[in-house]
Every structure is written in structure tokens, then in C-alpha cells.
Design a protein around this motif. Structure first.
Motif, PDB file in Angstrom:
ATOM      1  N   SER A 108      37.737  73.337 -43.712  1.00  0.00           N
ATOM      2  CA  SER A 108      38.188  72.084 -44.307  1.00  0.00           C
ATOM      3  C   SER A 108      37.089  71.030 -44.269  1.00  0.00           C
ATOM      4  O   SER A 108      36.472  70.810 -43.217  1.00  0.00           O
ATOM      5  CB  SER A 108      39.416  71.555 -43.561  1.00  0.00           C
ATOM      6  OG  SER A 108      39.744  70.250 -44.001  1.00  0.00           O
ATOM      7  N   GLN A 146      33.049  78.543 -50.679  1.00  0.00           N
ATOM      8  CA  GLN A 146      33.020  77.090 -50.645  1.00  0.00           C
ATOM      9  C   GLN A 146      32.010  76.526 -51.647  1.00  0.00           C
ATOM     10  O   GLN A 146      30.992  77.153 -51.944  1.00  0.00           O
ATOM     11  CB  GLN A 146      32.651  76.599 -49.241  1.00  0.00           C
ATOM     12  CG  GLN A 146      33.687  76.933 -48.177  1.00  0.00           C
ATOM     13  CD  GLN A 146      34.972  76.134 -48.360  1.00  0.00           C
ATOM     14  OE1 GLN A 146      35.996  76.679 -48.760  1.00  0.00           O
ATOM     15  NE2 GLN A 146      34.931  74.869 -48.039  1.00  0.00           N
ATOM     16  N   THR A 161      31.883  66.020 -51.151  1.00  0.00           N
ATOM     17  CA  THR A 161      32.883  66.755 -50.381  1.00  0.00           C
ATOM     18  C   THR A 161      32.585  68.233 -50.551  1.00  0.00           C
ATOM     19  O   THR A 161      31.680  68.629 -51.278  1.00  0.00           O
ATOM     20  CB  THR A 161      34.315  66.426 -50.850  1.00  0.00           C
ATOM     21  OG1 THR A 161      35.259  66.983 -49.927  1.00  0.00           O
ATOM     22  CG2 THR A 161      34.586  66.996 -52.244  1.00  0.00           C
ATOM     23  N   SER A 162      33.368  69.055 -49.877  1.00  0.00           N
ATOM     24  CA  SER A 162      33.313  70.498 -50.096  1.00  0.00           C
ATOM     25  C   SER A 162      34.725  70.989 -50.338  1.00  0.00           C
ATOM     26  O   SER A 162      35.702  70.343 -49.952  1.00  0.00           O
ATOM     27  CB  SER A 162      32.686  71.220 -48.894  1.00  0.00           C
ATOM     28  OG  SER A 162      33.514  71.099 -47.750  1.00  0.00           O
ATOM     29  N   ALA A 163      34.840  72.127 -50.985  1.00  0.00           N
ATOM     30  CA  ALA A 163      36.149  72.711 -51.267  1.00  0.00           C
ATOM     31  C   ALA A 163      35.962  74.171 -51.619  1.00  0.00           C
ATOM     32  O   ALA A 163      34.928  74.557 -52.175  1.00  0.00           O
ATOM     33  CB  ALA A 163      36.844  71.980 -52.418  1.00  0.00           C
ATOM     34  N   GLU A 168      41.205  75.913 -53.526  1.00  0.00           N
ATOM     35  CA  GLU A 168      41.655  74.521 -53.592  1.00  0.00           C
ATOM     36  C   GLU A 168      41.282  73.898 -54.933  1.00  0.00           C
ATOM     37  O   GLU A 168      42.071  73.139 -55.515  1.00  0.00           O
ATOM     38  CB  GLU A 168      41.068  73.699 -52.452  1.00  0.00           C
ATOM     39  CG  GLU A 168      41.617  72.279 -52.416  1.00  0.00           C
ATOM     40  CD  GLU A 168      41.071  71.431 -51.290  1.00  0.00           C
ATOM     41  OE1 GLU A 168      41.638  70.349 -51.031  1.00  0.00           O
ATOM     42  OE2 GLU A 168      40.071  71.838 -50.659  1.00  0.00           O
ATOM     43  N   VAL A 184      40.925  67.005 -54.180  1.00  0.00           N
ATOM     44  CA  VAL A 184      39.461  67.086 -54.242  1.00  0.00           C
ATOM     45  C   VAL A 184      38.908  65.893 -55.017  1.00  0.00           C
ATOM     46  O   VAL A 184      37.944  65.235 -54.588  1.00  0.00           O
ATOM     47  CB  VAL A 184      39.014  68.408 -54.894  1.00  0.00           C
ATOM     48  CG1 VAL A 184      37.482  68.488 -54.929  1.00  0.00           C
ATOM     49  CG2 VAL A 184      39.592  69.610 -54.153  1.00  0.00           C
TER      50      VAL A 184
END
Length: 420
Positions: A134, A338, A377-379, A383, A391
Motif C-alpha cells: 500500500s 506496482q 503515488t503508487s498503485a 487497484e 488513486v
């Protein structure tokens, strides 16, 4: 039912893709389902408070690095022997998601994959809960942060919590670097100091260098780009992309007619005309450029003045399009890992939200108080495809909040799927 997951079970084991009880039994027989740092097994989920808290703690601990919870397998503690123990599936996935949304702070994204006992018995079976790393870790449960040891959870000490927050801070540094690289190759030289421009990047962290090489010039990728181009509020930019595309050194590019791709635009480009360029690389990286996200309106009755504003809806829509496209690319071409995603906007100082009323006193308007906005950000692919709203929120909420416009985007940022 969602598609079968590719689950990470450790550095020495290939990703596991269970779709039947036989797959789970085979993993048990091979010793792959031993509880460890990235895997936990539960006989069932009761609906009492203790089980709900324990589930939230397990999920929060896995969210630091990624992991899997498997419900429907029993373990004999004295011997460690595992056996299949089907559980009731009806409503179980929804219950899990509700528990993690309510008890984890901030709420936690997971993917639930039910595996029925058989086509004749769809009510009972096994639930695989996939918990990707996360970007908001660590997550708190009942006022405490939790981590995962070799086989059990534990409360994180201050040093471990500081390490996780340092990782989050480093992600912002990465975002600054990604956006700086995009600004350096801005395809339009004119009006760089006045025009509001958007730069956005989605980079798959662990994709093969040739992930898209066999597919770059194919119709399937063009279809994905065309689908992303119909995102609401992007018509001035993206809907003119799909007719103009060409192979490039790094992959394939789409551009608006006057821009002529990522080379210096000709003098004929209108200063106020919206331009866009989209580039997709062999490894799946996506770069988006858009210009002319600025306009002017008259504000005030007694002595109206020309107030410059930023096309807030257009900026959010463009980011939503990038997020959606990354999810589609990952899903279509087999990348489940990711992504690092970064967004930048330039020349914002003194601008107001595009929906600011034309009434009132100009000196009372809420203006953006910095020249640039950069956020990262990362996802995971899951997601991006199943819950793009959060996101986009992580990328754009601080921007629209600074303009006093967050109420306009509640639905865009909501935790729902891609169909809206």
C-alpha cells in the motif's frame, strides 16, 4: 467472480494462480502454503468483534510489503498439517472489504478472489484475499500500527513506523524527478512561463523491458488509448489524439494535429489551443503532456477584472485518463505489479478554480498560492482497474483542495469502479 490472481508466495516460488480447490490442494501438497511473511491461512471468518479486528490487523500488516490471506484452509497446530475446509462464500468478500474499509486507517484496498467448491456448489469454497503493497502504509488498527514477522503479526515500534513513512516521503522525491524529466522535454517552447501545462507519468516498477514490444503497433493498444480518450472533461485534449500516431524510439506516440509529436511545435500552433501528446514505451511506461489548461473570465460587477483560471476539471480528467489507461495496459498485457505514478502542473500561482462564480469581489477569491503542483503515488494494476477513484484522489486531492474545489470532485475520488 474476479479473475484468478497471480499471487506472490516468496522469492523462490513462481507466482501462484489458483482457480480451483485442486490448485489449493496441490500447493498444500508441495508445501507452498506454509504460513510465512507473505501468507496467512484462516479456517473461517466469524462475525464477532475479535475476528474482525484480527482480520484488519492481518491485512494492515501485509499492506506494508504485500501478502495473501487464504480463508477456507484448516491447520492442525500440533502437526502443522493443512487441510481444505470450505467456508460459506455468500457475502464473504463484501464483508471482508467492509471490515478493512471501516477498521483500517486509512482504508485499505484489497482484491478478493472467491474459489467455489465446484460448479454445482457455488455457495461454498475458499476466499483468496490479495493485499498489494500500500502507498499509504503503515495502516493503523485500533490506534496501533502492525507489521508481519516470519509467521505472526506484531505491533510496530517507532523505528519501523518511521522507516515506512520515510519510504512514503521518498516516493514524492521520485515523483519530482519523473516530472522534472517530462518538463525538460516539453514539446512546446512558446509560453512556457505563462501557460498551465500538465505532465503525468505512469511507470510500471517491475515490468519486463519488452512488455509491450510485440504489441506496440497493434490494434489492441490503439483501442485502449481510444477508450481512455473518452474520459469526461478531456475532449479538448485527448479526443483528437487517436488519429495521429507513429512509432517512436521509445515505443509509440499519439499527438494532436498541430503538435507533430514530441519535437518542437511549429510556429503555427495557436497559443491558446489545447495540445496533447501521449507516449507509451516498450516496458509499458506511459507519459502524457497537455497544454493550455488556463483561461480568463471577468470577475466582479462594479469594476470587473480579467481573472485567469485553471481548467481544474480538465486536469483531473486527464489524470483519470492516465490512471485508467495504465490499469487497462497492465491487465491486457499481463503486468499485475506496482506502478509509480506522478503528476505535475506548472504556472499556477494566482489562478482560481475554473468554476469560480463571476460574482463577488476579485480580492476575495481563493487563488492557488504556489507556482507548481507535483504529487506522486503508487498503485497495483488491480487497484488502477478496480478502484481508480482513490488513486486519482491521492494524486489530485491536495490540488483541488487548495483551490477550494474538493466538493466538485467527490464522485471522481470515490471508492468505486471504472464504469462511472
Amino acid at each position: 467472480m474476479s479473475q484468478s490472481p497471480h499471487l506472490y508466495l516468496g522469492p523462490a516460488i513462481q507466482r501462484w494462480r489458483p482457480s480451483t480447490p485442486a490448485d489449493i490442494q496441490h500447493a498444500i501438497d508441495n508445501g507452498a502454503l506454509e504460513e510465512r511473511h507473505w501468507l496467512d491461512i484462516k479456517r473461517q471468518l466469524n462475525h464477532d468483534k475479535h475476528d474482525k479486528i484480527e482480520l484488519a490487523r492481518d491485512a494492515a500488516s501485509f499492506a506494508n510489503d504485500g501478502g495473501v490471506l487464504l480463508i477456507g484452509v484448516d491447520e492442525d497446530r500440533p502437526t502443522g498439517k493443512l487441510t481444505l475446509a470450505p467456508t460459506r462464500l455468500s457475502g464473504l468478500a463484501e464483508t471482508v472489504e467492509q471490515i478493512l474499509h471501516q477498521r483500517c486507517d486509512p482504508s485499505l484496498f484489497v482484491q478478493c478472489h472467491p474459489i467455489p467448491v465446484s460448479p454445482e456448489d457455488m455457495e461454498n469454497g475458499y476466499l483468496v484475499i490479495e493485499i498489494p503493497p500500500s502507498p499509504l502504509a503503515p495502516h493503523m488498527v485500533d490506534g496501533q500500527y502492525h507489521g508481519r514477522g516470519d509467521k505472526t503479526n506484531h505491533r510496530l515500534n517507532d523505528a519501523a513506523v518511521e522507516r515506512l513513512f520515510a519510504i512514503r516521503a521518498a516516493r514524492q522525491v521520485t515523483a519530482e524527478q519523473l516530472i522534472a524529466a517530462e518538463i525538460a522535454r516539453d514539446p512546446i517552447e512558446d509560453d512556457r512561463d505563462q501557460d498551465v501545462r500538465l505532465y503525468a507519468v505512469a511507470h510500471p516498477i517491475a515490468s519486463p523491458p519488452e512488455l509491450l514490444t510485440p504489441h506496440l503497433m497493434g490494434e489492441e493498444l490503439r483501442t485502449l488509448v481510444a477508450r481512455a480518450a473518452i474520459t469526461p472533461n478531456t475532449d479538448s485534449w485527448l479526443q483528437r489524439l487517436t488519429a495521429y500516431n507513429e512509432p517512436r524510439a521509445v515505443g509509440r506516440g499519439w499527438h494532436t494535429y498541430d503538435l507533430h509529436s514530441r519535437i518542437l511545435a511549429p510556429d503555427a500552433v495557436g497559443k491558446d489551443r489545447a495540445q496533447a501528446d501521449l507516449e507509451i514505451s516498450d516496458d509499458g511506461s506511459i507519459a502524457l503532456f497537455a497544454s493550455a489548461l488556463v483561461g480568463t473570465k471577468s470577475i466582479g460587477y462594479a469594476r470587473p477584472v480579467g481573472q485567469r483560471f485553471v481548467y481544474t476539471e480538465g486536469a483531473v480528467g486527464l489524470v483519470r485518463a492516465l490512471v485508467t489507461l495504465a490499469g487497462e495496459v497492465g491487465t491486457t498485457f499481463g503486468y499485475r505489479g506496482q506502478w509509480e505514478i506522478a503528476v505535475g502542473l506548472t504556472n499556477l500561482n494566482g489562478l482560481v478554480h475554473s468554476s469560480t462564480p463571476s460574482v463577488g469581489e476579485p480580492d476575495q477569491l481563493l487563488r492557488y498560492s504556489a507556482s507548481r503542483y507535483v504529487q506522486g503515488t503508487s498503485a497495483g494494476t488491480g487497484e488502477l482497474q478496480e478502484a481508480p477513484g482513490p488513486v486519482v484522489s491521492r494524486l489530485m486531492y491536495k490540488f483541488v483542495r487548495a483551490l477550494g474545489a474538493e466538493q466538485f470532485f467527490a464522485d471522481v475520488f470515490a471508492h468505486h469502479g471504472k464504469s462511472e
